[in-house]
Write a protein that holds these residues in place. Sequence first.
Motif, mmCIF file in Angstrom:
data_model
loop_
_atom_site.group_PDB
_atom_site.id
_atom_site.type_symbol
_atom_site.label_atom_id
_atom_site.label_comp_id
_atom_site.label_asym_id
_atom_site.label_seq_id
_atom_site.Cartn_x
_atom_site.Cartn_y
_atom_site.Cartn_z
ATOM 1 N N ASP A 7 0.832 -1.203 0.000
ATOM 2 C CA ASP A 7 0.000 0.000 0.000
ATOM 3 C C ASP A 7 0.869 1.257 0.000
ATOM 4 O OD1 ASP A 7 -2.150 1.750 0.245
ATOM 5 O OD2 ASP A 7 -2.216 1.561 2.432
ATOM 6 N N ARG A 49 1.106 4.051 -3.033
ATOM 7 C CA ARG A 49 0.756 5.449 -2.749
ATOM 8 C C ARG A 49 1.882 6.395 -3.145
ATOM 9 N NH1 ARG A 49 -1.258 6.215 3.218
ATOM 10 N NH2 ARG A 49 -0.004 4.365 3.610
ATOM 11 N N THR A 82 1.431 9.166 -6.003
ATOM 12 C CA THR A 82 1.644 10.570 -5.629
ATOM 13 C C THR A 82 2.651 11.228 -6.568
ATOM 14 O OG1 THR A 82 1.182 10.086 -3.304
ATOM 15 C CG2 THR A 82 2.353 12.129 -3.793
ATOM 16 N N ARG A 105 -5.449 6.155 -6.855
ATOM 17 C CA ARG A 105 -5.669 6.841 -5.576
ATOM 18 C C ARG A 105 -7.155 6.954 -5.264
ATOM 19 N NH1 ARG A 105 -1.709 10.271 -3.384
ATOM 20 N NH2 ARG A 105 -3.360 10.754 -1.901
#
Length: 313
Positions: free
Chosen positions: A129, A133, A137, A193
């Motif tokens: 995870d 992320r 990002t 996301r």
Amino acid sequence: MAKYVLKRAVMAVITLFIVTCLTFLLMNAIPGNPWLSEKTPSQATIDALNEKYGLDQPVIVQLGKYLGNIAHGDFGNSIKMQKDRPVLDIITTMFPLSARIGIIAISWAILVGVPLGCLAAYKRGTWVDSLLRVICTIGISMPGFVVATILLHVFTGGIEGFKLFPTGFDGSWKSYVLPCLALGFYPMCYLSRQTRTAMLDSINQEYIKTARAKGLKNKKIIFKHALRNALIPVITYLGPQIAFTLCGGFVVEKVFSIPGLGRYFVMSIQARDYPIIMGTTIFLAAFVIVMNLLADLLYKLVDPRINLSKGGN
């Protein structure tokens, strides 16, 4: 359903009218004219050109004539880029290539982004995870031209002995790979996301707790029950994003020298070719409106409880 579609059609016409007026007025408010270049013609020549194309008239008069023309399906002719060629002809010629690249880009973005979002939700709190992320990002933060430039440098010979794809667009399947990757990278990261956030919200709903109490496996709960409701915000994002992607990534097409609508739109702005700017803007606005309508109709398919006649509640 028919009443809802009719209502949206009326709103679409009003929206297009406002977009057309604002674009036309703002475009004419910018100083300069299409005839200014390195070899600026004489004032007499400029006056003659302005008179020929009606640019010597007051802006309100020009706007009124333009609205009357597009009501009859006439979007005018190019005044500089491809002199006297109909704008609609230019759009229909340039759009298929942009759409082809856009379809490939948005397809891989959906096929990769949504499952990655589900995986991040399923593995929440783990290194998987966290890694996803971080990647997403970075992808959301990086401008399109940076992604395109990096891909162009790395995979077209910037690194010695690592030339896998052509530097320019030649129509071969290899020349599609890098533009489609660059164009779909941001939507993929954003979808991932958004899917993760929506999935985590769905997982905390009461019906998910009930499913767990019945002994259903966690994978089945996430990928079958929670995913369906999590798709609603994803569909909301995809509506306008598909329209923008199919109409061509302006920067991506410029970097890879793709003769599509996006690159041509940028060139028309630089050349101040007013009819092409107006025609492309209206075309893009109409496309966004249509895709938003299709997204709203998909809500009903994904969740039959949604009542479109009551604003989607």
